[in-house]
Motif scaffolding. Structure first.
Motif, PDB file in Angstrom:
ATOM      1  N   ASP A  18      53.880  21.274  43.344  1.00  0.00           N
ATOM      2  CA  ASP A  18      53.371  22.544  42.843  1.00  0.00           C
ATOM      3  C   ASP A  18      51.866  22.630  43.059  1.00  0.00           C
ATOM      4  O   ASP A  18      51.186  21.617  43.215  1.00  0.00           O
ATOM      5  N   LYS A  19      51.345  23.876  43.051  1.00  0.00           N
ATOM      6  CA  LYS A  19      49.909  24.123  43.134  1.00  0.00           C
ATOM      7  C   LYS A  19      49.478  24.908  41.907  1.00  0.00           C
ATOM      8  O   LYS A  19      50.303  25.498  41.215  1.00  0.00           O
ATOM      9  N   ILE A  20      48.172  24.944  41.676  1.00  0.00           N
ATOM     10  CA  ILE A  20      47.602  25.719  40.583  1.00  0.00           C
ATOM     11  C   ILE A  20      46.897  26.935  41.177  1.00  0.00           C
ATOM     12  O   ILE A  20      46.084  26.815  42.090  1.00  0.00           O
ATOM     13  N   CYS A  21      47.208  28.118  40.655  1.00  0.00           N
ATOM     14  CA  CYS A  21      46.599  29.362  41.132  1.00  0.00           C
ATOM     15  C   CYS A  21      45.103  29.359  40.812  1.00  0.00           C
ATOM     16  O   CYS A  21      44.702  29.028  39.691  1.00  0.00           O
ATOM     17  N   LEU A  22      44.275  29.708  41.791  1.00  0.00           N
ATOM     18  CA  LEU A  22      42.823  29.704  41.606  1.00  0.00           C
ATOM     19  C   LEU A  22      42.334  30.817  40.682  1.00  0.00           C
ATOM     20  O   LEU A  22      41.253  30.721  40.118  1.00  0.00           O
ATOM     21  N   THR A  23      43.131  31.877  40.512  1.00  0.00           N
ATOM     22  CA  THR A  23      42.715  32.992  39.663  1.00  0.00           C
ATOM     23  C   THR A  23      43.168  32.826  38.219  1.00  0.00           C
ATOM     24  O   THR A  23      42.360  32.874  37.307  1.00  0.00           O
ATOM     25  N   CYS A  24      44.465  32.602  38.020  1.00  0.00           N
ATOM     26  CA  CYS A  24      44.998  32.568  36.650  1.00  0.00           C
ATOM     27  C   CYS A  24      45.194  31.157  36.107  1.00  0.00           C
ATOM     28  O   CYS A  24      45.354  30.981  34.907  1.00  0.00           O
ATOM     29  N   TYR A  43      46.949  31.452  45.858  1.00  0.00           N
ATOM     30  CA  TYR A  43      47.220  32.338  44.728  1.00  0.00           C
ATOM     31  C   TYR A  43      48.719  32.474  44.513  1.00  0.00           C
ATOM     32  O   TYR A  43      49.496  32.470  45.460  1.00  0.00           O
ATOM     33  N   CYS A  44      49.127  32.653  43.255  1.00  0.00           N
ATOM     34  CA  CYS A  44      50.551  32.724  42.923  1.00  0.00           C
ATOM     35  C   CYS A  44      51.154  34.088  43.219  1.00  0.00           C
ATOM     36  O   CYS A  44      52.369  34.213  43.316  1.00  0.00           O
ATOM     37  N   SER A  45      50.315  35.130  43.350  1.00  0.00           N
ATOM     38  CA  SER A  45      50.847  36.483  43.545  1.00  0.00           C
ATOM     39  C   SER A  45      49.811  37.370  44.220  1.00  0.00           C
ATOM     40  O   SER A  45      48.626  37.025  44.316  1.00  0.00           O
ATOM     41  N   GLN A  46      50.246  38.551  44.637  1.00  0.00           N
ATOM     42  CA  GLN A  46      49.343  39.539  45.207  1.00  0.00           C
ATOM     43  C   GLN A  46      48.332  40.011  44.153  1.00  0.00           C
ATOM     44  O   GLN A  46      47.176  40.271  44.459  1.00  0.00           O
ATOM     45  N   ALA A  47      48.776  40.113  42.906  1.00  0.00           N
ATOM     46  CA  ALA A  47      47.880  40.553  41.835  1.00  0.00           C
ATOM     47  C   ALA A  47      46.735  39.560  41.650  1.00  0.00           C
ATOM     48  O   ALA A  47      45.579  39.966  41.487  1.00  0.00           O
ATOM     49  N   CYS A  48      47.032  38.276  41.691  1.00  0.00           N
ATOM     50  CA  CYS A  48      45.980  37.273  41.543  1.00  0.00           C
ATOM     51  C   CYS A  48      45.055  37.263  42.752  1.00  0.00           C
ATOM     52  O   CYS A  48      43.851  37.072  42.623  1.00  0.00           O
ATOM     53  N   ARG A  49      45.608  37.478  43.930  1.00  0.00           N
ATOM     54  CA  ARG A  49      44.757  37.531  45.110  1.00  0.00           C
ATOM     55  C   ARG A  49      43.811  38.732  45.031  1.00  0.00           C
ATOM     56  O   ARG A  49      42.637  38.647  45.358  1.00  0.00           O
ATOM     57  N   ALA A  50      44.313  39.881  44.555  1.00  0.00           N
ATOM     58  CA  ALA A  50      43.493  41.082  44.435  1.00  0.00           C
ATOM     59  C   ALA A  50      42.426  40.920  43.347  1.00  0.00           C
ATOM     60  O   ALA A  50      41.352  41.491  43.440  1.00  0.00           O
ATOM     61  N   GLY A  51      42.713  40.112  42.312  1.00  0.00           N
ATOM     62  CA  GLY A  51      41.788  39.934  41.207  1.00  0.00           C
ATOM     63  C   GLY A  51      40.784  38.818  41.407  1.00  0.00           C
ATOM     64  O   GLY A  51      39.942  38.583  40.550  1.00  0.00           O
ATOM     65  N   ARG A  52      40.820  38.124  42.546  1.00  0.00           N
ATOM     66  CA  ARG A  52      39.885  37.014  42.772  1.00  0.00           C
ATOM     67  C   ARG A  52      38.450  37.531  42.749  1.00  0.00           C
ATOM     68  O   ARG A  52      38.165  38.625  43.197  1.00  0.00           O
ATOM     69  N   GLY A  53      37.557  36.760  42.208  1.00  0.00           N
ATOM     70  CA  GLY A  53      36.160  37.139  42.150  1.00  0.00           C
ATOM     71  C   GLY A  53      35.808  38.070  40.999  1.00  0.00           C
ATOM     72  O   GLY A  53      34.648  38.315  40.729  1.00  0.00           O
ATOM     73  N   ASN A  54      36.791  38.594  40.307  1.00  0.00           N
ATOM     74  CA  ASN A  54      36.549  39.486  39.177  1.00  0.00           C
ATOM     75  C   ASN A  54      36.680  38.663  37.890  1.00  0.00           C
ATOM     76  O   ASN A  54      37.780  38.302  37.499  1.00  0.00           O
ATOM     77  N   PRO A  55      35.586  38.359  37.201  1.00  0.00           N
ATOM     78  CA  PRO A  55      35.655  37.493  36.025  1.00  0.00           C
ATOM     79  C   PRO A  55      36.453  38.098  34.871  1.00  0.00           C
ATOM     80  O   PRO A  55      36.919  37.372  33.986  1.00  0.00           O
ATOM     81  N   ASP A  56      36.643  39.426  34.843  1.00  0.00           N
ATOM     82  CA  ASP A  56      37.390  40.075  33.754  1.00  0.00           C
ATOM     83  C   ASP A  56      38.877  40.217  34.058  1.00  0.00           C
ATOM     84  O   ASP A  56      39.628  40.721  33.231  1.00  0.00           O
ATOM     85  N   PHE A  57      39.319  39.775  35.238  1.00  0.00           N
ATOM     86  CA  PHE A  57      40.719  39.932  35.630  1.00  0.00           C
ATOM     87  C   PHE A  57      41.616  39.037  34.789  1.00  0.00           C
ATOM     88  O   PHE A  57      41.349  37.869  34.621  1.00  0.00           O
TER      89      PHE A  57
END
Length: 60
Positions: A18-24, A43-57
């Motif tokens: 398994d891997k750990i998602c960089l966003t969540c 990233y585990c999903s498209q949502a996490c990929r889209a939210g990368r770099g956003n600290p409030d995501f």
């Protein structure tokens, strides 16, 4: 019978760990569609990929 988790004892032979998602920060498992790209999947999903770099995501 339970679903096999990647790389764990008793899991399917030959699946990467398994891997750990960089966003969540949640763990995610190998999928057949990532077979050729597993080393570059971050990233585990498209949502996490889209939210990368956003600290409030916060994914749902």
């Amino acid at each position: 019978m339970g679903r096999a988790r990647g790389g764990t004892p008793g899991g399917r032979a030959g699946t990467p760990p398994d891997k750990i998602c960089l966003t969540c920060g949640r763990p995610f498992s190998w999928r057949k569609k990532w077979e050729r790209d597993w080393d570059s999947v971050k990233y585990c999903s498209q949502a996490c990929r889209a939210g990368r770099g956003n600290p409030d995501f916060r994914p749902r």
